[in-house]
Write a protein that holds these residues in place. Sequence first.
Motif, PDB file in Angstrom:
ATOM      1  N   TRP A   1       0.838  -1.188   0.000  1.00  0.00           N
ATOM      2  CA  TRP A   1       0.000   0.000   0.000  1.00  0.00           C
ATOM      3  C   TRP A   1       0.871   1.235   0.000  1.00  0.00           C
ATOM      4  CZ3 TRP A   1      -4.392   1.681  -1.295  1.00  0.00           C
ATOM      5  CH2 TRP A   1      -4.898   2.876  -0.769  1.00  0.00           C
ATOM      6  N   LYS A   2       0.681   2.080  -1.013  1.00  0.00           N
ATOM      7  CA  LYS A   2       1.477   3.297  -1.105  1.00  0.00           C
ATOM      8  C   LYS A   2       0.599   4.485  -0.772  1.00  0.00           C
ATOM      9  CE  LYS A   2       2.969   2.982  -5.276  1.00  0.00           C
ATOM     10  NZ  LYS A   2       3.560   2.361  -6.470  1.00  0.00           N
TER      11      LYS A   2
ATOM     12  N   TYR B   1      -1.045   7.985  -1.268  1.00  0.00           N
ATOM     13  CA  TYR B   1      -1.348   8.698  -2.501  1.00  0.00           C
ATOM     14  C   TYR B   1      -0.952  10.157  -2.401  1.00  0.00           C
ATOM     15  CZ  TYR B   1      -3.895  10.744  -6.339  1.00  0.00           C
ATOM     16  OH  TYR B   1      -4.216  11.430  -7.467  1.00  0.00           O
TER      17      TYR B   1
ATOM     18  N   ARG C   1      -1.502  15.191  -7.602  1.00  0.00           N
ATOM     19  CA  ARG C   1      -0.718  16.047  -8.496  1.00  0.00           C
ATOM     20  C   ARG C   1      -0.972  17.491  -8.116  1.00  0.00           C
ATOM     21  NH1 ARG C   1      -2.396  16.249 -13.885  1.00  0.00           N
ATOM     22  NH2 ARG C   1      -4.264  15.091 -13.363  1.00  0.00           N
TER      23      ARG C   1
ATOM     24  N   ARG D   1      -2.142  20.962  -8.739  1.00  0.00           N
ATOM     25  CA  ARG D   1      -2.997  21.586  -9.755  1.00  0.00           C
ATOM     26  C   ARG D   1      -2.902  23.092  -9.651  1.00  0.00           C
ATOM     27  NH1 ARG D   1      -7.288  19.070 -12.089  1.00  0.00           N
ATOM     28  NH2 ARG D   1      -8.420  21.047 -11.958  1.00  0.00           N
TER      29      ARG D   1
ATOM     30  N   ARG E   1     -19.208  25.828 -10.765  1.00  0.00           N
ATOM     31  CA  ARG E   1     -20.161  24.957 -10.077  1.00  0.00           C
ATOM     32  C   ARG E   1     -21.595  25.366 -10.392  1.00  0.00           C
ATOM     33  NH1 ARG E   1     -19.936  26.071  -4.428  1.00  0.00           N
ATOM     34  NH2 ARG E   1     -17.917  25.061  -4.398  1.00  0.00           N
TER      35      ARG E   1
ATOM     36  N   ARG F   1     -22.601  24.258 -13.849  1.00  0.00           N
ATOM     37  CA  ARG F   1     -22.858  22.839 -13.966  1.00  0.00           C
ATOM     38  C   ARG F   1     -24.173  22.489 -13.291  1.00  0.00           C
ATOM     39  NH1 ARG F   1     -17.355  22.686 -12.944  1.00  0.00           N
ATOM     40  NH2 ARG F   1     -17.742  22.534 -10.713  1.00  0.00           N
ATOM     41  N   GLN F   2     -24.436  23.135 -12.162  1.00  0.00           N
ATOM     42  CA  GLN F   2     -25.647  22.816 -11.412  1.00  0.00           C
ATOM     43  C   GLN F   2     -26.903  23.189 -12.179  1.00  0.00           C
ATOM     44  OE1 GLN F   2     -24.919  23.987  -7.418  1.00  0.00           O
ATOM     45  NE2 GLN F   2     -25.764  22.078  -6.704  1.00  0.00           N
TER      46      GLN F   2
END
Lengths: 435, 184
Positions: A3-4, A6, A9, A11, A23, A26-27
């Motif tokens: 198990w590594k 996480y 990345r 951003r 948001r 999209r909503q």
Amino acid sequence: MKWKPYRPRQRKLESREQVDRGRKKRQMGKLCKLSEEMVGQFLSRLPPKALMRFKCIHKSWYNLITSPSFIAKNLSNSKNNKFASTTRILFKRTVLKDIKDKNEIFYVLRDNNNDRRDIFLSLLDLCNDNDGDDQNLHSVVDDLIVPLPFSICPFSLQIAGHCDGLICLVNIVNEEVALCNPAIKEFKFLPRSSLLLPRRHPEDDDGIESDVNAVGFGYDSKTQDYKIVRVITYITGIAYTLPSKAEVYTLSSHSWREIKIDKECHVFWTPSFEIHFRGIYYWSALTYPTPGADKEAIFAFDMSEETFEEIPIPDGICARDGIIKFLAVWKESVALISCKGDGPKSFDIWVMDDSSGIKGSWTKHLVIGPIECEIPLVFWKSDELLLVISDGRVVSYHLGNKTIKYLPIHGVEDPQYIQAVVCVNSMISVKKTKG
Amino acid sequence: MSTSTDNNASITQESGPSAAVQDIQKKIVVRTADGEVFNLKEEVAMEIDIIKTFFQEDSISYETVMPLPNVEGWEMVKVIEYCTKHVELKHKVDGYKERKAFQALFVQNLSTKSLLALTNTANYLEVKYLLDFLCQAVSEQIKNKDVDYVRELFGVENDFNDEEYEQVKAEAPWAHENLNNDLH
């Protein structure tokens, strides 16, 4: 596998406004794309009043709400709702109107004055979770006035079965039968049938007169149709000498059809007795095993098979000995409740075991009470029983705690004529569909 | 050092001076539309059918980050909250009261519009019991509201003309009375 941990990345961090705008966009997009399936999911859980109102929202909503598949889904949700917070009860009761002071009540009742009195079908939602000391057991009562002349007298108007939100009402005096869906305020009178004969002239001793002996309403799961059965006896001279006849009315055909009846049994109305359960309608009756002898029993009609049956009751339950009997649905079974007439009543609860297919085998399960009351009405939960007490008020009796809670329902008539049934909500129409 | 308290296959972890007793359940990682990343416990992630299908078909490695472009971060938080509770209550014999209390709290600070969005998400993510619960919750909130409120909430335009509307309304005028449009 090892198990590594996480590591995300890195951003580019967007500004707060950019994230919010994204948001919101999209909503909005999501909401506008609310599929008909999702709309149906919400609507199918709504009560009838809301559905009747939301038909006005959009033509597609109107079409959806009135479609047979939706009505079926709505009914199924109503019957199987695990989340239901309330149980709906329908009461038939008499209420006085335009009463200015208490003294008038006595005179209105004594004089049988119909202008001052209405028979109501009242819908009440009882809270399912009412443990603790929450006295507020209930919510808004919705009343539907039963129109005259159908409702001419409290004792003459009876509920003759209910199923899937539909109620059958009969007037035993003028022999009218009506089907009703109180949740959507629909009322329909059934046509008179040819088996009913016109009233015999008083001078005409040899004429034949018909008398409606029994009416029952229920559901035929084979044809998926709602049916009303009626047994008619014929009087000639001074005694019943002609065999009875029976007929069935189906909602799909909107008409009566004669059926066979081969049992000579006389149904007698008695308070809180008649029930429809799992496609069978039950009446209280007298059977005549040998000429001259009569025996109290249950008379039953199978809605699918369209056959009649006599069902014996436990020995010793006999009106002559002062024992009164009631029938109810309790814990998914037919239950017979018996008690001695006067004073505070202890109720013996017998359950009918029909696992062997043979009806009439009873086991005593429970004794409840003593309770000061007039009649039991209906079990709305396995451990809560609605009762009418002597002043015409309705209470809920908890079998475990032996406590009572008052409901905002009462009737002014003789308590034995008050009726109550556990109702489901449905959008099923009793009217003929157009086209 | 391995722990075998979970049902999952035990996974050996290097023991070391700083090896805290960690929850050694496998984690599944998802990224929502707004870029937020979530580590889900495997047993919770498997409650979400769309995630379950994604990882079980073609045996995609758990190291893959599953994108959820139709889900907002706040929605994911709520979904995880509900599914975690659901898994917890699965093992309890009489969790009825606890579930009821949890459900009441769950919807408490959500506006009806948010509930609606969340319902859509539960539908997309395919979590049936959450969808059922949310649909019921939304229905409870809208059942006493008037036509205008519900139209606005669902973003639906009126396509009846005045005459048609009056006609439909006349089918059941009683249904438009005694309503409650309190802010919800």
